[in-house]
Design an enzyme around this catalytic site. Sequence first.
Site, PDB file in Angstrom:
ATOM      1  N   GLU A  11     -74.200  26.073 -13.406  1.00 46.05           N
ATOM      2  CA  GLU A  11     -75.265  26.097 -12.400  1.00 46.05           C
ATOM      3  C   GLU A  11     -76.489  25.268 -12.813  1.00 46.05           C
ATOM      4  O   GLU A  11     -77.324  24.965 -11.970  1.00 46.05           O
ATOM      5  CB  GLU A  11     -75.678  27.550 -12.115  1.00 46.05           C
ATOM      6  CG  GLU A  11     -74.588  28.324 -11.389  1.00 46.05           C
ATOM      7  CD  GLU A  11     -74.860  29.821 -11.322  1.00 46.05           C
ATOM      8  OE1 GLU A  11     -74.483  30.436 -10.319  1.00 46.05           O
ATOM      9  OE2 GLU A  11     -75.442  30.388 -12.269  1.00 46.05           O
ATOM     10  N   ASP A  63     -68.131  32.942  -1.938  1.00 47.15           N
ATOM     11  CA  ASP A  63     -67.096  33.895  -1.510  1.00 47.15           C
ATOM     12  C   ASP A  63     -67.729  34.904  -0.557  1.00 47.15           C
ATOM     13  O   ASP A  63     -68.936  34.891  -0.352  1.00 47.15           O
ATOM     14  CB  ASP A  63     -66.485  34.621  -2.722  1.00 47.15           C
ATOM     15  CG  ASP A  63     -67.543  35.365  -3.522  1.00 47.15           C
ATOM     16  OD1 ASP A  63     -68.045  34.798  -4.500  1.00 47.15           O
ATOM     17  OD2 ASP A  63     -67.918  36.487  -3.128  1.00 47.15           O
TER      18      ASP A  63
HETATM   19  N1  ADE Z   1     -71.707  35.646  -7.386  1.00 50.54           N
HETATM   20  C1  ADE Z   1     -70.879  34.954  -6.587  1.00 50.54           C
HETATM   21  N2  ADE Z   1     -70.109  35.777  -5.850  1.00 50.54           N
HETATM   22  C2  ADE Z   1     -70.458  37.034  -6.206  1.00 50.54           C
HETATM   23  C3  ADE Z   1     -70.012  38.310  -5.803  1.00 50.54           C
HETATM   24  N3  ADE Z   1     -69.047  38.463  -4.910  1.00 50.54           N
HETATM   25  N4  ADE Z   1     -70.592  39.404  -6.383  1.00 50.54           N
HETATM   26  C4  ADE Z   1     -71.555  39.243  -7.319  1.00 50.54           C
HETATM   27  N5  ADE Z   1     -72.000  38.056  -7.731  1.00 50.54           N
HETATM   28  C5  ADE Z   1     -71.468  36.953  -7.177  1.00 50.54           C
END
Ligand code: ADE
Length: 232
Positions: free
Chosen positions: A13, A200
């Site tokens: 990142e 996601d």
């Molecule tokens: N960072 C990226 N996706 C995530 C998720 N589903 N839960 C926690 N941190 C995240």
Amino acid sequence: MKIIGIIGAMEEEVAILKEKMTEVTVYCKADMEFFRGNLNGKEAVVVRSGIGKVNAGICTQILVDEFQVDAVINTGIAGSLKNEINIGDIVLSTDTMQHDVDAREFGYPLGQIPRMDTLAFPADEGLRALAAKVCREVNPEIQVFEGRVVSGDQFVADAGKKDAIVKNTQGWCTEMEGGAIAQAAYLNHIPYLVIRAISDKADNSAHMDYPAFEKQAIRHSVNLVENMMKEL
Ligand code: ADE
């Protein structure tokens, strides 16, 4: 603002930002490397905090104590908590809270840290407005949202868990550091903004989507942060 702290939890990142910096000096503390230098015309300190709220809180305090940063920006990825926020889109924090704090036994709402005077930590409106403007210029292919970012020491990859977080917090995306950075910024009276690109949907497909879309999401978030620098 003279000097900006930029925190990413993972090396992926912040790696691109570090590469783009000039006149760099490196300072090490708490197993973290703080890269101080010029990023796109602005003095900045870029650092990988490590994952989770404790790492992020420690990192923010070091930025305040050792570099006297005027503001902190958190760049990274997150799981979407809203149907209309798609993978690749960006969420800018209006405020930030911690979905895994639970002192309801003492009458506090879920998420509120006992004996603190706020449930959620408001983000800086000026930083957010600038980020929204720059995002539309440099990432025109994606949507940019402004809403609540919620954090916990949990990777959320379960539809039931996601629904509970949404019901309890009205969060727009979930991740693992922003709430701690916000809390540290609040206690030190400095402005902050969380910028998260969606990797996601924080549901049962998150384990598959996360590795597939991580890189694309990081690119959007980093592109935005880099381009904000010249206007700060
Ligand atoms: N960072 C990226 N996706 C995530 C998720 N589903 N839960 C926690 N941190 C995240």
